[in-house]
Design an enzyme around this catalytic site. Structure first.
Site, PDB file in Angstrom:
ATOM      1  N   GLY A 180      -2.559  45.172  17.269  1.00  0.00           N
ATOM      2  CA  GLY A 180      -2.372  43.946  18.039  1.00  0.00           C
ATOM      3  C   GLY A 180      -3.661  43.263  18.443  1.00  0.00           C
ATOM      4  N   GLY A 232     -15.455  30.883  17.618  1.00  0.00           N
ATOM      5  CA  GLY A 232     -14.570  32.015  17.887  1.00  0.00           C
ATOM      6  C   GLY A 232     -13.188  31.912  17.272  1.00  0.00           C
ATOM      7  N   ASP A 290      -3.157  16.081  -5.977  1.00  0.00           N
ATOM      8  CA  ASP A 290      -3.138  15.010  -6.973  1.00  0.00           C
ATOM      9  C   ASP A 290      -4.204  13.950  -6.746  1.00  0.00           C
ATOM     10  OD1 ASP A 290      -1.776  14.110  -4.720  1.00  0.00           O
ATOM     11  OD2 ASP A 290      -0.358  12.892  -5.851  1.00  0.00           O
ATOM     12  N   HIS A 320       2.678   9.296  -0.331  1.00  0.00           N
ATOM     13  CA  HIS A 320       2.756  10.649   0.214  1.00  0.00           C
ATOM     14  C   HIS A 320       1.408  11.084   0.801  1.00  0.00           C
ATOM     15  CE1 HIS A 320       1.359  11.104  -3.935  1.00  0.00           C
ATOM     16  NE2 HIS A 320       0.818  12.264  -3.598  1.00  0.00           N
ATOM     17  N   HIS A 321       1.455  12.060   1.665  1.00  0.00           N
ATOM     18  CA  HIS A 321       0.313  12.602   2.407  1.00  0.00           C
ATOM     19  C   HIS A 321      -0.244  11.603   3.430  1.00  0.00           C
ATOM     20  CE1 HIS A 321       0.697  15.920  -0.194  1.00  0.00           C
ATOM     21  NE2 HIS A 321      -0.276  15.690  -1.051  1.00  0.00           N
ATOM     22  N   ASP A 326      -7.020  43.868  12.989  1.00  0.00           N
ATOM     23  CA  ASP A 326      -5.744  43.663  12.310  1.00  0.00           C
ATOM     24  C   ASP A 326      -5.133  42.300  12.631  1.00  0.00           C
ATOM     25  OD1 ASP A 326      -5.436  44.572  14.920  1.00  0.00           O
ATOM     26  OD2 ASP A 326      -3.640  45.750  14.508  1.00  0.00           O
ATOM     27  N   ASN A 356      -5.739  48.485  15.398  1.00  0.00           N
ATOM     28  CA  ASN A 356      -5.434  49.004  16.733  1.00  0.00           C
ATOM     29  C   ASN A 356      -4.203  48.315  17.309  1.00  0.00           C
ATOM     30  OD1 ASN A 356      -6.679  46.560  17.124  1.00  0.00           O
ATOM     31  ND2 ASN A 356      -8.412  47.373  18.281  1.00  0.00           N
ATOM     32  N   GLU A 413      -6.558  25.536   2.335  1.00  0.00           N
ATOM     33  CA  GLU A 413      -7.736  24.733   2.665  1.00  0.00           C
ATOM     34  C   GLU A 413      -8.510  25.290   3.854  1.00  0.00           C
ATOM     35  OE1 GLU A 413      -4.720  22.060   0.615  1.00  0.00           O
ATOM     36  OE2 GLU A 413      -4.653  23.535   2.264  1.00  0.00           O
ATOM     37  N   GLU A 428      -7.298  39.982  23.580  1.00  0.00           N
ATOM     38  CA  GLU A 428      -6.391  39.368  24.538  1.00  0.00           C
ATOM     39  C   GLU A 428      -5.822  40.415  25.500  1.00  0.00           C
ATOM     40  OE1 GLU A 428      -6.671  38.514  21.390  1.00  0.00           O
ATOM     41  OE2 GLU A 428      -7.276  36.423  21.709  1.00  0.00           O
TER      42      GLU A 428
END
Length: 557
Positions: free
Chosen positions: A469, A413, A29, A115-116, A440, A467, A52, A473
């Site tokens: 997951g 990254g 708004d 608001h916001h 994925d 693959n 956003e 990591e």
């Protein structure tokens, strides 16, 4: 349509003057009436995003191809959702104009609990946050609007960094004067005495070197110096390597290109050629952990001539206010050309024995075979976008053909960045084929923007490497840990779920034969979005990532 020339029209006219043709964002708004100004502008198109954060990523991708971009969000909730994307633009020197529609000036002055906000009557919390991730900030008023718009847009363009414009809802409709002077002025040439001093100092150093090399990185493309880099390379005959963040800034099919340098994970020839060089012309390079395999570069600063957008440094000697393009052109005109044999140049096209390519129809897909097949699929003039992780490190080893633009985000990254960024890169140049490579895990963060691609009738090619997951990591820590697991989706069905009807084709590939059939069909189906799910084993990963996982694990101890 209003006949009064306004602050909002001044802003969008200046954005159009910079070549921007699309503005990304999400309505709220506090920005709705300003969005009307965008919609009414004959040279601009509003591209609404699913959220956003995706809008910020899309703007970043657009700017990497087009030169500069803009996005609009609402105050507080919208701008904070976008701040991660803007931080990535700051880290990797991408010029993006972030515009926030905010509450009316009187409301802010009176500290009303609207608001916001945080409900404390203060309206500058979020602009303070943006101060940390942008090169310039402003809150527009009726008195300062035109001067401040010009100031921050010039900083965005010249410094190649994001800027922040706070546009209160009551300001954009105030009357303004149309611009009478161009926003950008011709940059002054460096003083001739500075150029001569630089040449007199550096040319003897370079000419004396027995094994010089050029090492180039991403700032070459940010500051539009690709042509000057090519001129220097061909004028000297020197071998040239890039880092992965600058992959594609030099034609990888060129006979002087020797590879993508990554420290100790580089090939033996490339590593020795760069690490043992007695003079490195370092062009637009910033050495980070992910592109040097944990700072494993073997060269020392004594051998480096640093050529940056701000000037030239050699040991303790500095030459300021020399543009990168001017420096490269001047050196190209002053250095003698040498032959490839004396410089021990083995181009990357000759470093690997070319094996006859075959497809083992029923063989389960592996990372190795997938990247071999993608290498053949990528063509001249393509834009290749590779998400941080399996995709980036796999694509790093794929030699690119002439005029292929490579987009990645190895410094910031942020996984998932590349899918919305592909929306931006494709809109920036509709004539080029865009190929997205994403894992994925990253895909699940930002997949909604496929619906925007379908709505805009765009035709990128999207490879989702399934693959099972977070493989990066897993390679660093916890290969079987539950926090590296994700829910398995029916990825090939996603375009249909997101509203695709006849403007997409989807494929699920588990074998070499299925992938080969999909690649062949995609070459014929160029008028639709193409979506390919590529299924590989959970711990199957590119060889480079296997090594880097151990390096990053040690770095985190």
């Amino acid at each position: 349509m209003s006949t009064t020339y306004t602050v909002g029209r001044y802003l969008v006219d200046r954005l159009g003057e910079l070549g921007i043709r699309h503005i990304f964002g999400v309505p709220g708004d506090y920005n709705l009436s300003f969005l009307d100004t965008i919609i009414e502008h004959p040279g601009l198109e509003w591209v609404g995003n699913c959220n956003e954060l995706n809008a910020a990523y899309a703007a970043d991708g657009y700017a990497r191809i087009h030169g500069i971009a803009a996005l609009v969000t609402t105050f507080g909730v919208g701008e904070l959702s976008a701040v991660n994307g803007i931080a990535g633009s700051r880290a990797e020197q991408v010029p993006v104009v972030k515009i926030t529609g905010s509450p009316a000036s009187k409301i802010a002055e009176e500290g009303r609990l609207v608001h916001h906000t945080l409900g404390d009557g203060s309206f500058d919390h979020f602009s303070k946050m943006y101060k940390e991730v942008t090169a310039a900030q402003t809150t527009l008023t009726g008195a300062n609007a035109m001067e401040e718009i010009d100031r921050v847009l010039r900083i965005c363009w010249y410094e190649k960094a994001p800027v922040y414009i706070n546009l209160p809802v009551d300001i954009h409709a105030l009357p303004a004067k149309q611009p009478t002077e161009p926003l950008l002025k011709e940059e002054p040439l460096a003083p001739i005495n500075s150029i001569n001093q630089m040449l007199e100092t550096l040319i003897p150093v370079i000419e004396k070197a027995k094994s010089p090399v050029i090492l180039a990185d991403y700032q070459v493309s940010r500051f539009h110096a690709e042509g000057a880099l090519k001129k220097l390379a061909e004028a000297t005959g020197f071998p040239i390597a890039t880092l992965s963040m600058g992959k594609g800034v030099f034609n990888e099919e060129h006979p002087q290109f020797i590879g993508v340098y990554s420290g100790k994970t580089s090939s033996d020839y490339l590593r020795n050629r760069v690490d043992n060089a007695d003079c490195i012309l370092s062009v637009g390079v910033r050495l980070t952990d992910s592109i040097t395999s944990g700072f494993s570069q073997g060269f020392t600063d004594n051998s480096i001539i640093h050529i940056s957008p701000e000037g030239v440094n050699y040991r303790e000697i500095k030459f300021s206010n020399l543009s990168m393009e001017e420096t490269l052109n001047q050196l190209a005109g002053g250095l003698k050309k040498r032959d490839a044999q004396s410089l021990n140049i083995i181009p990357v096209t000759m470093q690997q024995k070319e094996e006859p390519f075959y497809v083992a129809e029923d063989h389960t897909l592996t990372q190795k075979r997938f990247w071999e097949m993608v290498r053949l699929f990528i063509q001249k003039n393509d834009v290749v976008i590779a998400d941080q992780g399996t995709s980036f490190f796999g694509a790093q080893s794929v030699p690119l053909k002439e005029n292929v633009t490579y987009v990645g985000q190895p410094l910031w990254g942020s996984i998932g960045y590349t899918l919305p960024a592909t929306l931006g890169t494709q809109l920036a140049d509709l004539s080029r084929r865009n190929i997205l490579l994403i894992g994925d895990g990253a895909f699940q963060l930002t997949f909604q923007e496929i619906s925007t691609m379908l709505r805009e009738n765009l035709h990128p090619i999207i490879f989702v490497i399934n693959n099972d997951g977070y493989t990066v990591e897993r390679s660093i820590h916890g290969p079987e840990a539950p926090y590296n697991d994700i829910k398995m989706w029916r990825y090939a069905d996603i375009p249909s779920v997101l509203g695709g009807y006849r403007n997409f084709k989807s494929y699920k590939t588990t074998t070499e034969g299925e992938l080969a059939d999909a690649l062949k069909d995609m070459a014929q189906s160029q008028d639709v979005l193409r979506f390919v799910e590529v299924v590989t084993q959970k711990m199957d990963m590119p060889e480079l990532l296997t090594v880097l996982g151990k390096i990053f694990a040690a770095q985190n101890d």
